[in-house]
Design a protein around this motif. Structure first.
Motif, PDB file in Angstrom:
ATOM      1  N   GLY A 143     -22.402  29.139   2.492  1.00  0.00           N
ATOM      2  CA  GLY A 143     -21.214  28.664   2.515  1.00  0.00           C
ATOM      3  C   GLY A 143     -19.922  29.387   4.083  1.00  0.00           C
ATOM      4  O   GLY A 143     -19.240  28.933   3.210  1.00  0.00           O
ATOM      5  N   ASN A 144     -20.757  29.198   5.163  1.00  0.00           N
ATOM      6  CA  ASN A 144     -19.598  29.398   6.070  1.00  0.00           C
ATOM      7  C   ASN A 144     -19.751  28.687   6.833  1.00  0.00           C
ATOM      8  O   ASN A 144     -20.596  28.055   7.677  1.00  0.00           O
ATOM      9  N   ARG A 145     -17.793  27.658   6.081  1.00  0.00           N
ATOM     10  CA  ARG A 145     -17.887  26.807   7.363  1.00  0.00           C
ATOM     11  C   ARG A 145     -17.470  26.546   8.655  1.00  0.00           C
ATOM     12  O   ARG A 145     -17.698  25.807   9.033  1.00  0.00           O
ATOM     13  N   ARG A 146     -17.333  27.429   9.342  1.00  0.00           N
ATOM     14  CA  ARG A 146     -17.155  27.716  10.362  1.00  0.00           C
ATOM     15  C   ARG A 146     -18.681  27.609  11.504  1.00  0.00           C
ATOM     16  O   ARG A 146     -18.876  26.183  12.319  1.00  0.00           O
ATOM     17  N   MET A 147     -19.442  28.127  11.064  1.00  0.00           N
ATOM     18  CA  MET A 147     -20.842  28.474  11.601  1.00  0.00           C
ATOM     19  C   MET A 147     -21.437  27.021  10.721  1.00  0.00           C
ATOM     20  O   MET A 147     -22.227  25.984  11.471  1.00  0.00           O
ATOM     21  N   GLN A 148     -21.255  25.792   9.932  1.00  0.00           N
ATOM     22  CA  GLN A 148     -21.354  24.580   9.580  1.00  0.00           C
ATOM     23  C   GLN A 148     -20.962  24.016  10.642  1.00  0.00           C
ATOM     24  O   GLN A 148     -21.564  23.100  10.637  1.00  0.00           O
ATOM     25  N   SER A 149     -19.651  23.952  10.789  1.00  0.00           N
ATOM     26  CA  SER A 149     -19.282  22.856  11.560  1.00  0.00           C
ATOM     27  C   SER A 149     -19.119  23.634  13.132  1.00  0.00           C
ATOM     28  O   SER A 149     -19.434  21.735  13.764  1.00  0.00           O
ATOM     29  N   PHE A 150     -19.512  24.418  13.852  1.00  0.00           N
ATOM     30  CA  PHE A 150     -20.359  24.400  14.818  1.00  0.00           C
ATOM     31  C   PHE A 150     -21.707  24.433  15.323  1.00  0.00           C
ATOM     32  O   PHE A 150     -21.817  23.301  15.979  1.00  0.00           O
ATOM     33  N   VAL A 151     -22.998  24.511  13.771  1.00  0.00           N
ATOM     34  CA  VAL A 151     -24.076  23.842  14.064  1.00  0.00           C
ATOM     35  C   VAL A 151     -23.790  22.302  14.502  1.00  0.00           C
ATOM     36  O   VAL A 151     -25.127  21.989  14.427  1.00  0.00           O
ATOM     37  N   SER A 152     -22.831  21.601  13.408  1.00  0.00           N
ATOM     38  CA  SER A 152     -23.595  20.627  13.271  1.00  0.00           C
ATOM     39  C   SER A 152     -22.939  19.812  14.189  1.00  0.00           C
ATOM     40  O   SER A 152     -23.760  18.691  14.632  1.00  0.00           O
ATOM     41  N   ALA A 153     -21.880  20.258  14.971  1.00  0.00           N
ATOM     42  CA  ALA A 153     -22.296  19.748  16.709  1.00  0.00           C
ATOM     43  C   ALA A 153     -23.109  19.283  17.162  1.00  0.00           C
ATOM     44  O   ALA A 153     -24.110  19.091  17.898  1.00  0.00           O
ATOM     45  N   LEU A 154     -24.194  21.064  17.631  1.00  0.00           N
ATOM     46  CA  LEU A 154     -25.250  20.674  17.771  1.00  0.00           C
ATOM     47  C   LEU A 154     -26.136  20.218  17.521  1.00  0.00           C
ATOM     48  O   LEU A 154     -27.543  19.587  17.892  1.00  0.00           O
ATOM     49  N   TYR A 155     -25.976  19.885  15.739  1.00  0.00           N
ATOM     50  CA  TYR A 155     -27.192  19.073  15.544  1.00  0.00           C
ATOM     51  C   TYR A 155     -27.070  17.746  15.807  1.00  0.00           C
ATOM     52  O   TYR A 155     -27.777  16.742  16.165  1.00  0.00           O
ATOM     53  N   ASP A 156     -25.902  16.758  16.201  1.00  0.00           N
ATOM     54  CA  ASP A 156     -25.672  16.088  16.367  1.00  0.00           C
ATOM     55  C   ASP A 156     -26.066  15.427  18.336  1.00  0.00           C
ATOM     56  O   ASP A 156     -26.653  14.267  18.041  1.00  0.00           O
ATOM     57  N   GLN A 157     -25.894  17.082  18.759  1.00  0.00           N
ATOM     58  CA  GLN A 157     -26.165  16.559  20.046  1.00  0.00           C
ATOM     59  C   GLN A 157     -28.533  16.599  19.806  1.00  0.00           C
ATOM     60  O   GLN A 157     -28.862  15.592  20.785  1.00  0.00           O
ATOM     61  N   ALA A 158     -28.444  17.424  19.319  1.00  0.00           N
ATOM     62  CA  ALA A 158     -30.126  17.804  19.090  1.00  0.00           C
ATOM     63  C   ALA A 158     -31.054  16.240  18.836  1.00  0.00           C
ATOM     64  O   ALA A 158     -31.803  15.955  18.668  1.00  0.00           O
ATOM     65  N   HIS A 159     -30.172  15.435  17.869  1.00  0.00           N
ATOM     66  CA  HIS A 159     -30.374  14.194  16.928  1.00  0.00           C
ATOM     67  C   HIS A 159     -30.788  13.575  18.416  1.00  0.00           C
ATOM     68  O   HIS A 159     -31.488  13.219  17.912  1.00  0.00           O
ATOM     69  N   ARG A 160     -29.863  13.016  18.688  1.00  0.00           N
ATOM     70  CA  ARG A 160     -30.534  12.389  19.626  1.00  0.00           C
ATOM     71  C   ARG A 160     -31.361  11.724  20.470  1.00  0.00           C
ATOM     72  O   ARG A 160     -32.649  11.599  20.520  1.00  0.00           O
ATOM     73  N   ALA A 161     -31.699  14.004  20.860  1.00  0.00           N
ATOM     74  CA  ALA A 161     -33.298  13.770  21.406  1.00  0.00           C
ATOM     75  C   ALA A 161     -34.169  13.657  20.430  1.00  0.00           C
ATOM     76  O   ALA A 161     -35.196  13.303  21.200  1.00  0.00           O
ATOM     77  N   ARG A 162     -34.448  14.260  19.693  1.00  0.00           N
ATOM     78  CA  ARG A 162     -35.293  14.141  18.593  1.00  0.00           C
ATOM     79  C   ARG A 162     -35.490  12.713  18.517  1.00  0.00           C
ATOM     80  O   ARG A 162     -37.146  12.098  17.499  1.00  0.00           O
ATOM     81  N   ILE A 163     -34.425  11.697  18.228  1.00  0.00           N
ATOM     82  CA  ILE A 163     -35.205   9.759  18.094  1.00  0.00           C
ATOM     83  C   ILE A 163     -35.539   9.438  19.382  1.00  0.00           C
ATOM     84  O   ILE A 163     -36.395   8.610  18.675  1.00  0.00           O
ATOM     85  N   VAL A 164     -35.073   9.510  20.147  1.00  0.00           N
ATOM     86  CA  VAL A 164     -36.151   9.440  21.612  1.00  0.00           C
ATOM     87  C   VAL A 164     -37.507   9.816  21.731  1.00  0.00           C
ATOM     88  O   VAL A 164     -38.258   9.343  21.766  1.00  0.00           O
ATOM     89  N   THR A 165     -37.551  11.161  21.297  1.00  0.00           N
ATOM     90  CA  THR A 165     -39.183  11.988  21.332  1.00  0.00           C
ATOM     91  C   THR A 165     -40.372  11.782  20.326  1.00  0.00           C
ATOM     92  O   THR A 165     -41.260  11.834  20.390  1.00  0.00           O
ATOM     93  N   LEU A 166     -39.119  11.280  18.772  1.00  0.00           N
ATOM     94  CA  LEU A 166     -39.853  11.369  17.708  1.00  0.00           C
ATOM     95  C   LEU A 166     -41.268  10.111  17.673  1.00  0.00           C
ATOM     96  O   LEU A 166     -42.748  10.744  17.528  1.00  0.00           O
ATOM     97  N   ARG A 167     -41.382   9.431  18.527  1.00  0.00           N
ATOM     98  CA  ARG A 167     -42.366   8.755  18.429  1.00  0.00           C
ATOM     99  C   ARG A 167     -43.577   9.058  20.186  1.00  0.00           C
ATOM    100  O   ARG A 167     -44.748   8.326  20.029  1.00  0.00           O
TER     101      ARG A 167
END
Length: 221
Positions: A143-167
């Motif tokens: 329920g912390n909207r500021r944390m959610q907004s901040f961490v979501s931006a980090l998820y987007d960056q981390a997601h790229r790395a995970r997709i590239v390295t997943l295999r």
């Protein structure tokens, strides 16, 4: 004004998804008119969308040369995972302390079930999306909207790395089991157990990802 805002939002969503899925891979660079043509849009909303994406650390705008999708660097991922490891376990622990109901946790169960099903089917892209949904939903429940907004931006960056390295790594069996363990701890209101399992999950994932980034030459970085 509303129509312009809608066009900017559409451009932003499409560009972000193309970057997250590596349709626009790390190192991709193109002038703004070319990007606008790619999306079938005018330059103005695309320009504003790119400015938002630059603020989120996904692209850089280069004068007279357009936009470049930022590379995936081990040092960036290390910083991101340090932040996630500091924030997420506490957020999960606070959720556990509220004694969430069976219905409260339904979206997390659905995401975990889908991770297990995707793993059985060998569909790693589907697995990664369900994994993201688990983490995003947990922050929404916190329920912390500021944390959610901040961490979501980090998820987007981390997601790229995970997709590239997943295999390039072993199948994420252990990661899937850890999500189930986190869910079980939440369901029983186990505050410290939730915190410990979540921290272990992030620390292990960071170690695995960084090892790959440091030892493999990834494409178009």
């Amino acid at each position: 004004m509303a129509e312009k805002k809608s066009r900017v939002g559409d451009a932003y969503v499409q560009l972000k998804e193309d970057i997250r899925s590596n349709l626009m891979p790390p190192g991709f660079q193109a002038p703004e008119p070319e990007i606008a043509e790619r999306l079938g849009m005018s330059r103005t909303p695309v320009r504003e969308a790119l400015i938002r994406l630059e603020a989120e650390g996904l692209v850089e705008l280069i004068p007279r040369r357009g936009a470049r999708v930022l590379p995936i660097k081990a040092e960036d991922m290390q910083e991101i995972y340090q932040i996630l490891t500091a924030l997420e376990p506490d957020a999960a622990a606070h959720l556990a302390a509220r004694k969430p109901t069976f219905d409260d946790l339904a979206p997390l169960r659905e995401a975990t079930d889908e991770m297990e099903q995707a793993l059985e089917a060998g569909d790693l892209d589907r697995w990664a999306e369900a994994d993201d949904r688990f983490h995003i939903t947990l922050l929404e429940l916190h329920g912390n909207r500021r944390m959610q907004s901040f961490v979501s931006a980090l998820y987007d960056q981390a997601h790229r790395a995970r997709i590239v390295t997943l295999r390039l790594r072993e199948l994420p069996v252990r990661s899937t089991q850890e999500h189930r363990e986190i869910l079980d701890r939440l369901a029983t209101g186990d505050v410290e157990g939730t915190r410990a399992v979540f921290r272990q999950h992030r620390e292990r994932a960071a170690t695995e990802l960084l090892k790959i980034l440091e030892n493999y030459r990834l494409p178009q970085l």
